[in-house]
Scaffold this motif. Structure first.
Motif, PDB file in Angstrom:
ATOM      1  N   ILE A  50      -6.134  -8.930  -4.003  1.00 30.28           N
ATOM      2  CA  ILE A  50      -6.003  -8.015  -2.818  1.00 30.28           C
ATOM      3  C   ILE A  50      -6.927  -7.813  -1.972  1.00 30.28           C
ATOM      4  CG2 ILE A  50      -5.656  -5.444  -2.675  1.00 30.28           C
ATOM      5  CD1 ILE A  50      -3.614  -5.396  -4.876  1.00 30.28           C
ATOM      6  N   SER A 104      -7.009 -10.975   0.200  1.00 26.41           N
ATOM      7  CA  SER A 104      -6.045 -11.164   1.168  1.00 26.41           C
ATOM      8  C   SER A 104      -6.224 -10.024   2.259  1.00 26.41           C
ATOM      9  CB  SER A 104      -4.821 -10.968   0.698  1.00 26.41           C
ATOM     10  OG  SER A 104      -4.661  -9.663  -0.247  1.00 26.41           O
ATOM     11  N   SER A 105      -6.650  -8.817   1.762  1.00 27.48           N
ATOM     12  CA  SER A 105      -7.089  -7.860   2.672  1.00 27.48           C
ATOM     13  C   SER A 105      -7.924  -8.358   3.924  1.00 27.48           C
ATOM     14  CB  SER A 105      -7.432  -6.757   2.004  1.00 27.48           C
ATOM     15  OG  SER A 105      -6.512  -5.972   1.099  1.00 27.48           O
ATOM     16  N   PHE A 128      -6.068  -7.318   7.059  1.00 28.00           N
ATOM     17  CA  PHE A 128      -6.440  -6.050   7.873  1.00 28.00           C
ATOM     18  C   PHE A 128      -7.890  -6.335   8.678  1.00 28.00           C
ATOM     19  CE2 PHE A 128      -4.317  -4.632   4.255  1.00 28.00           C
ATOM     20  CZ  PHE A 128      -3.084  -3.941   4.736  1.00 28.00           C
ATOM     21  N   TYR A 148     -15.240  -7.848   3.629  1.00 23.12           N
ATOM     22  CA  TYR A 148     -14.749  -8.527   2.361  1.00 23.12           C
ATOM     23  C   TYR A 148     -14.695 -10.064   2.461  1.00 23.12           C
ATOM     24  CZ  TYR A 148     -13.219  -3.782   1.163  1.00 23.12           C
ATOM     25  OH  TYR A 148     -13.397  -2.409   0.918  1.00 23.12           O
ATOM     26  N   SER A 183      -2.524 -15.313   3.103  1.00 26.20           N
ATOM     27  CA  SER A 183      -3.067 -13.876   2.710  1.00 26.20           C
ATOM     28  C   SER A 183      -1.796 -13.058   2.973  1.00 26.20           C
ATOM     29  CB  SER A 183      -4.208 -13.583   3.488  1.00 26.20           C
ATOM     30  OG  SER A 183      -3.792 -13.522   5.003  1.00 26.20           O
ATOM     31  N   ARG A 184      -1.019 -13.185   3.995  1.00 22.92           N
ATOM     32  CA  ARG A 184       0.270 -12.446   4.368  1.00 22.92           C
ATOM     33  C   ARG A 184       1.251 -12.425   3.168  1.00 22.92           C
ATOM     34  NH1 ARG A 184      -2.658 -13.331   8.317  1.00 22.92           N
ATOM     35  NH2 ARG A 184      -2.654 -11.861  10.410  1.00 22.92           N
ATOM     36  N   LEU A 188      -0.545 -10.664  -0.655  1.00 22.63           N
ATOM     37  CA  LEU A 188      -0.768  -9.247  -0.847  1.00 22.63           C
ATOM     38  C   LEU A 188       0.577  -8.792  -1.190  1.00 22.63           C
ATOM     39  CD1 LEU A 188      -2.603  -6.618  -0.563  1.00 22.63           C
ATOM     40  CD2 LEU A 188      -1.722  -6.548   1.645  1.00 22.63           C
TER      41      LEU A 188
END
Length: 406
Positions: free
Chosen positions: A34, A37-38, A42, A47, A128-129, A132
């Motif tokens: 998480i 991927s965030s 985002f 991160y 990553s889309r 998550l």
């Protein structure tokens, strides 16, 4: 040769330490994926700096979680039944499918993150889309294994999936923080104190959400005053699983939250490590009380109703093999297998960090200097000699650096 008969399990307590560890490791794998991927979804630039070690933590944990499922079969040959006669109405089959998908996404994510081919980083954003939602789904499906069983009052709840996701977030993030702190200390991978404090703040939020959901579940069970609900609460508050429940509440929620809710504490790495360790221990205790509390009161009324089926009744015959209520305690083979799996996970993580991570303290130190967490004249060492932050070590006069061979 003895199958699950060498364990303390029976048809009254059909899941034991193996499944508790399975739930635990599925949750631990959440935080890493998480966070990674965030960073892409985002656009959280900070991160991205720890995305690679986060993926390694997630990959190791989901592999160990899947291994515990295979161990709980009692014989690896039984895996063939999954292909010979799959039951598509079973949440157990859903869970195996989503864990396999989760593992593949971790491997694909790791491949693109470490690839030097042109355009690989763009593909990281695409993966990553998918990562998550799958990370959330894998914990939701694991929760539905329990939450869809109407016969167990302690499990049958609509909040079970959000509860699993919340505890997976805080335990996975806590494990990632412990890993980053260890890698800093062992000079395996450098992470700035600023970023660790940032992740610790996120952990405080996850702890609060997890504690809130546990409180909602307890209140919903207590307020109606039903027979089954009060039996479950009695076992939690003062019964057999009470030590695990109170350890989770005090060590896993209250103490870590009280530490990390203050910004000054989040900048002290020792306190961050203490709070993170408390969260990991607390969530493990949560898996234990969540699993076993619903096994304390069997669904079969009257005796004889439960065959013990464990090593304690080996060789028993007739009525001696039956019991009114079930009991469970891990046997030595169970404990040794669990210890071995934990050790295998640690070994796998050490090998992966050796293969994929490198130690470069300059960027992390530069971040800390900018944030006021390190003195301005601090400098990392490169090859035993001091070097300016973000710069390569100087070359003596008259010397030239060798050109790397193509």
């Amino acid at each position: 040769m003895g199958g699950l008969g060498v364990t303390g399990m029976s048809n009254g307590t059909s899941w034991g330490l193996y499944i508790a560890c399975f739930m635990f490791f599925v949750g631990l794998s959440a935080g890493g994926l998480i966070v990674a991927s965030s960073a892409s979804i985002f656009h959280v630039k900070e991160y991205k700096k720890v995305a690679l070690p986060a993926i390694l933590v997630s990959l190791v944990c989901i592999c160990i979680a899947g291994a515990f499922v295979l161990i709980d079969l009692g014989g690896i040959v039984r895996l063939l039944n999954l292909f010979a006669s799959p039951n598509f109405m079973s949440p157990l089959l859903w869970d195996i499918c989503v864990i396999t998908t989760y593992l593949v996404i971790n491997l694909v994510y790791l491949y693109f993150m470490t690839s030097k081919k042109p355009g690989a980083q763009d593909k990281v954003a695409i993966v990553s889309r998918f990562a998550l939602p799958v990370a959330i789904l894998v914990h939701s499906v694991t929760a539905w294994i329990f939450g869809l069983q109407i016969a167990r009052a302690g499990w049958y709840s609509t909040i079970m999936a959000p509860l699993f996701v919340a505890s997976a977030m805080d335990s996975g993030l806590a494990l990632l923080l412990l890993g980053l702190l260890w890698m800093n200390r062992a000079k395996v991978f450098a992470t700035s104190k600023k970023l660790i404090a940032n992740l610790a703040g996120l952990l405080a939020v996850c702890i609060a959400v997890d504690g809130y959901m546990v409180g909602c579940e307890i209140l919903t069970m207590a307020y109606p005053g039903t027979e089954h609900g009060m039996e479950e609460l009695a076992a939690l508050f003062t019964g057999a699983t009470a030590p695990f429940f109170w350890t989770e509440v005090i060590v896993g929620v209250i103490i870590p939250f009280c530490i990390l809710v203050f910004a000054k504490n989040r900048r002290r790495m020792g306190l961050v490590a203490l709070a993170s360790a408390g969260v990991v221990v607390g969530v493990f205790c949560k898996r234990v009380w969540l699993l076993f509390t619903s096994f304390l009161y069997p669904n079969v009324a009257g005796a004889p109703g439960l065959i013990t089926g464990s090593s304690s009744s080996h060789g028993a015959a007739g009525m001696d093999a039956w019991a009114v209520t079930s009991s469970y305690a891990p046997t030595l083979p169970e404990l040794m297998i669990v210890v071995g799996m934990f050790a295998l996970g640690v070994l796998a993580f050490l090998v992966l960090t050796k293969l994929f991570l490198s130690y470069d303290p300059a960027p992390a130190l530069a971040d800390d200097v900018a944030a006021g967490l390190a003195p301005a004249d601090a400098a990392p060492t490169v090859g035993g000699a001091p070097a300016a932050a973000g710069c390569a070590p100087s070359v003596p006069a008259g010397k030239t650096t060798p050109t790397p061979a193509k």
